[in-house]
Design a protein around this motif. Sequence first.
Motif, mmCIF file in Angstrom:
data_model
loop_
_atom_site.group_PDB
_atom_site.id
_atom_site.type_symbol
_atom_site.label_atom_id
_atom_site.label_comp_id
_atom_site.label_asym_id
_atom_site.label_seq_id
_atom_site.Cartn_x
_atom_site.Cartn_y
_atom_site.Cartn_z
ATOM 1 N N ARG A 1 7.192 -16.879 82.464
ATOM 2 C CA ARG A 1 8.268 -15.896 82.617
ATOM 3 C C ARG A 1 8.672 -15.769 84.086
ATOM 4 N N GLY B 1 11.535 -7.971 85.659
ATOM 5 C CA GLY B 1 12.436 -8.871 86.371
ATOM 6 C C GLY B 1 12.563 -8.494 87.832
ATOM 7 N N GLN C 1 12.353 -16.799 86.126
ATOM 8 C CA GLN C 1 13.047 -15.914 87.058
ATOM 9 C C GLN C 1 13.272 -16.594 88.407
#
Length: 199
Positions: A108, A28, A112
């Motif tokens: 993914r 992340g 984010q």
Amino acid sequence: MARMPKEHLEARRRQILDAARRCFVRNGFHATSMQDVLAEAGLSAGAVYRYFKGKDDIIAAIAAESLGEVAAAFRVDDAERPPGLDDIVDLLLRVDRPPLAASEESARLLIQVWSEALRSPSLSEKLHEVMEEARVVVGDLVRAHQRRGLLPADVPVEEVAGVLVAVVHGFLVQRAVYGGRADTAGFRDGLRALMSAKR
């Protein structure tokens, strides 16, 4: 000091962004430190800071690339011959043109970017621009199918386009969370079945 060729500068910048992207996909944006990026890229702090002021700059650059992928996925190659109604699904998922739907990593990362847009006004503005472009493209396709009598003409174009875009967003969330278990071909077939259901 000799100036580096442009190709070398671009390659080094790409090296940094690719390393940061791998870190961000794994951990992340906010759990990744600049030290993580340096280690992943195999570069010194001085080498990285020559290209980016800090992590926020790197996030902005990667977010811009991800949004560019989204914008590209919604472009129609031949405006004179828009895809058939069923093919709108393929246009949105771009099953033949990775990485938007085909790559779990891209999904993914895109999730984010959406989250980051909640705290970054400049990124939020860019996200709105890209999604508005997507809705215009899909809206044009919907309008063409309404003219052909393939979609009800009494439903506003913007509403149909918004639903199609939202469906793709939902698939990308599944792809990000469930990875390989979110089957692109199966999703496409299921959506086509729903779209062709008799009222």
